[in-house]
Scaffold this motif. Structure first.
Motif, mmCIF file in Angstrom:
data_model
loop_
_atom_site.group_PDB
_atom_site.id
_atom_site.type_symbol
_atom_site.label_atom_id
_atom_site.label_comp_id
_atom_site.label_asym_id
_atom_site.label_seq_id
_atom_site.Cartn_x
_atom_site.Cartn_y
_atom_site.Cartn_z
ATOM 1 N N THR A 6 5.275 8.278 -11.654
ATOM 2 C CA THR A 6 4.747 7.335 -10.889
ATOM 3 C C THR A 6 5.367 6.921 -9.721
ATOM 4 O OG1 THR A 6 5.406 5.550 -12.228
ATOM 5 C CG2 THR A 6 3.439 6.550 -12.976
ATOM 6 N N PHE A 7 4.633 6.656 -8.614
ATOM 7 C CA PHE A 7 5.267 5.646 -7.682
ATOM 8 C C PHE A 7 4.263 4.422 -7.550
ATOM 9 C CE2 PHE A 7 2.018 8.679 -5.894
ATOM 10 C CZ PHE A 7 1.346 8.067 -4.915
ATOM 11 N N THR A 8 4.686 3.681 -6.596
ATOM 12 C CA THR A 8 3.837 2.437 -6.465
ATOM 13 C C THR A 8 3.277 2.486 -5.003
ATOM 14 O OG1 THR A 8 5.610 0.942 -5.566
ATOM 15 C CG2 THR A 8 5.298 0.981 -8.102
ATOM 16 N N LEU A 9 1.935 2.236 -5.264
ATOM 17 C CA LEU A 9 1.410 2.079 -3.871
ATOM 18 C C LEU A 9 0.738 0.707 -3.549
ATOM 19 C CD1 LEU A 9 -0.309 3.215 -1.339
ATOM 20 C CD2 LEU A 9 -2.058 4.039 -3.155
ATOM 21 N N ASP A 10 1.408 0.116 -2.598
ATOM 22 C CA ASP A 10 0.969 -1.360 -2.601
ATOM 23 C C ASP A 10 1.211 -2.142 -3.531
ATOM 24 O OD1 ASP A 10 0.537 -1.078 0.259
ATOM 25 O OD2 ASP A 10 -1.580 -0.627 0.083
ATOM 26 N N VAL A 55 7.281 4.829 3.149
ATOM 27 C CA VAL A 55 7.596 5.522 1.894
ATOM 28 C C VAL A 55 9.188 4.915 1.833
ATOM 29 C CG1 VAL A 55 8.091 7.108 0.528
ATOM 30 C CG2 VAL A 55 6.309 7.198 1.971
ATOM 31 N N ASN A 56 9.566 3.996 0.829
ATOM 32 C CA ASN A 56 10.925 3.582 1.003
ATOM 33 C C ASN A 56 11.248 3.227 2.230
ATOM 34 O OD1 ASN A 56 10.813 4.061 -1.850
ATOM 35 N ND2 ASN A 56 11.615 5.996 -1.663
ATOM 36 N N TRP A 58 10.260 4.066 5.197
ATOM 37 C CA TRP A 58 10.307 5.089 6.471
ATOM 38 C C TRP A 58 8.762 5.645 6.574
ATOM 39 C CZ3 TRP A 58 14.591 6.237 9.321
ATOM 40 C CH2 TRP A 58 15.735 6.028 8.737
ATOM 41 N N LEU A 59 8.381 5.596 7.719
ATOM 42 C CA LEU A 59 7.058 6.004 8.014
ATOM 43 C C LEU A 59 6.814 7.557 7.904
ATOM 44 C CD1 LEU A 59 6.361 3.839 11.085
ATOM 45 C CD2 LEU A 59 5.228 3.749 8.799
ATOM 46 N N GLY A 60 5.837 7.958 7.120
ATOM 47 C CA GLY A 60 5.605 9.304 7.083
ATOM 48 C C GLY A 60 4.158 9.586 6.768
ATOM 49 N N ALA A 61 3.341 10.900 7.092
ATOM 50 C CA ALA A 61 1.959 11.117 6.783
ATOM 51 C C ALA A 61 1.845 11.283 5.401
ATOM 52 C CB ALA A 61 1.527 12.269 7.771
ATOM 53 N N SER A 62 0.867 10.679 4.583
ATOM 54 C CA SER A 62 0.740 10.430 3.113
ATOM 55 C C SER A 62 0.165 11.985 2.812
ATOM 56 C CB SER A 62 0.239 9.565 2.732
ATOM 57 O OG SER A 62 -1.197 9.469 3.208
ATOM 58 N N CYS A 63 -0.513 12.700 3.604
ATOM 59 C CA CYS A 63 -1.049 13.928 3.179
ATOM 60 C C CYS A 63 0.031 15.012 3.107
ATOM 61 C CB CYS A 63 -2.156 14.330 4.265
ATOM 62 S SG CYS A 63 -1.853 14.774 5.777
ATOM 63 N N LYS A 72 8.521 3.589 -3.302
ATOM 64 C CA LYS A 72 8.013 2.444 -3.042
ATOM 65 C C LYS A 72 6.704 2.721 -1.822
ATOM 66 C CE LYS A 72 8.300 -2.311 -1.333
ATOM 67 N NZ LYS A 72 9.097 -3.394 -0.666
ATOM 68 N N VAL A 73 5.520 2.976 -1.958
ATOM 69 C CA VAL A 73 4.661 3.155 -0.915
ATOM 70 C C VAL A 73 4.088 1.999 -0.432
ATOM 71 C CG1 VAL A 73 2.842 5.029 -0.303
ATOM 72 C CG2 VAL A 73 4.673 5.683 -1.711
ATOM 73 N N GLU A 74 3.929 2.024 0.870
ATOM 74 C CA GLU A 74 3.397 0.810 1.388
ATOM 75 C C GLU A 74 2.001 1.197 2.504
ATOM 76 O OE1 GLU A 74 6.063 -2.800 2.004
ATOM 77 O OE2 GLU A 74 6.987 -1.079 2.551
ATOM 78 N N SER A 75 0.973 0.840 2.015
ATOM 79 C CA SER A 75 -0.186 1.339 2.986
ATOM 80 C C SER A 75 -0.903 0.128 3.791
ATOM 81 C CB SER A 75 -1.257 2.188 2.157
ATOM 82 O OG SER A 75 -2.359 2.538 2.940
#
Ligand code: SF4
Ligand code: FES
Length: 235
Positions: A6-10, A55-56, A58-63, A72-75
């Motif tokens: 698992t990861f966390t999204l928001d 992501v942790n 750093w900015l990156g394209a989630s697709c 830790k993913v923040e959207s």
């Protein structure tokens, strides 16, 4: 017992399969991340960058970013949403998008995402590019004014329909959708109204003739529900 990946999204846990992208894991879990050039049916294209997340830190394209355990993913944070709003504003000024008159109004992902992001204007000078409309096909209109070069029709035609009707040419703001036929016109292709390529366009660039107003404006899916609730309806 094996521990779930698992990861966390928001802040909320999202399970994923090894090799799955953050985007596809989020969509599979029913979580919306804004996107335009992505459809889980096809390989990612990674071009619109609307799906950018942190992501942790750093900015990156989630697709195109693989999900990793414990990330830790923040959207839905202001920094990310502001970047997305700027991208959508650029898309609006790069093409000729006149939503109030568009046959796709209320059913257009670009328009719906602009509402989702609280975009109230383009804040930039419009380019008003000169683009070619192709109404040569008996059943289909290609209006390049509304094309955002997402590549979805290209992938659908190649990967599902087995036809290669479309391709992208040019670079940057000059990128445009080309039709693979000797004349460069749709009438000389084997495109058919029921092709998958005709179902994936997120805007009104590829439309069926004689069907545009079957659902009246005001009763279309994004008139009824915001995209964060209705995003699954045409996958
Ligand atoms: S016609 Fe539609 S699906 Fe094809 S590249 Fe343009 S916006 Fe994307
Ligand atoms: S949806 Fe990821 S780059 Fe377009």
């Amino acid at each position: 017992m094996t521990e779930r990946n698992t990861f966390t999204l928001d802040g909320e846990e999202v399970p994923f399969e090894p090799g799955q992208s953050i985007m596809n894991a989020a969509l599979a879990a029913g979580r919306y991340i804004p996107h335009l050039c992505h459809n889980p049916e096809f390989r990612p294209h990674g071009s619109c960058k609307l799906c950018t997340v942190k992501v942790n830190g750093w900015l990156g394209a989630s697709c195109t970013t693989p999900a990793t355990k414990g990330a830790k993913v923040e959207s839905e944070i202001p920094e990310v949403q502001e970047g997305r709003r700027a991208i959508v504003q650029m898309l609006f000024i790069e093409g000729n998008h006149f939503c109030p008159f568009c046959v796709k109004s209320g059913d257009c992902r670009l328009q719906a995402i602009a509402y989702h992001l609280g975009m109230e204007g383009s804040h930039l000078p419009h380019r008003f590019p000169s683009r070619q409309l192709d109404a040569s096909h008996p059943d289909v209109v290609l209006d390049r004014d509304r094309c955002i070069a997402c590549n979805l029709c290209v992938r659908a035609s190649r990967e599902v329909d087995g036809k290669e009707v479309f391709g992208l040419t040019g670079r940057g703001v000059e990128t445009s959708l080309a039709v693979n036929s000797p004349s460069g016109l749709l009438k000389d292709t084997n495109l058919e109204p029921g092709d998958r390529a005709m179902q994936v366009c997120p805007t009104g660039a590829l439309m069926l003739k004689r069907h545009g107003y079957e659902t009246p404006i005001g009763e279309r899916r994004f008139d009824q529900q915001a995209i964060e609730a209705a995003w699954e309806s045409d996958y």
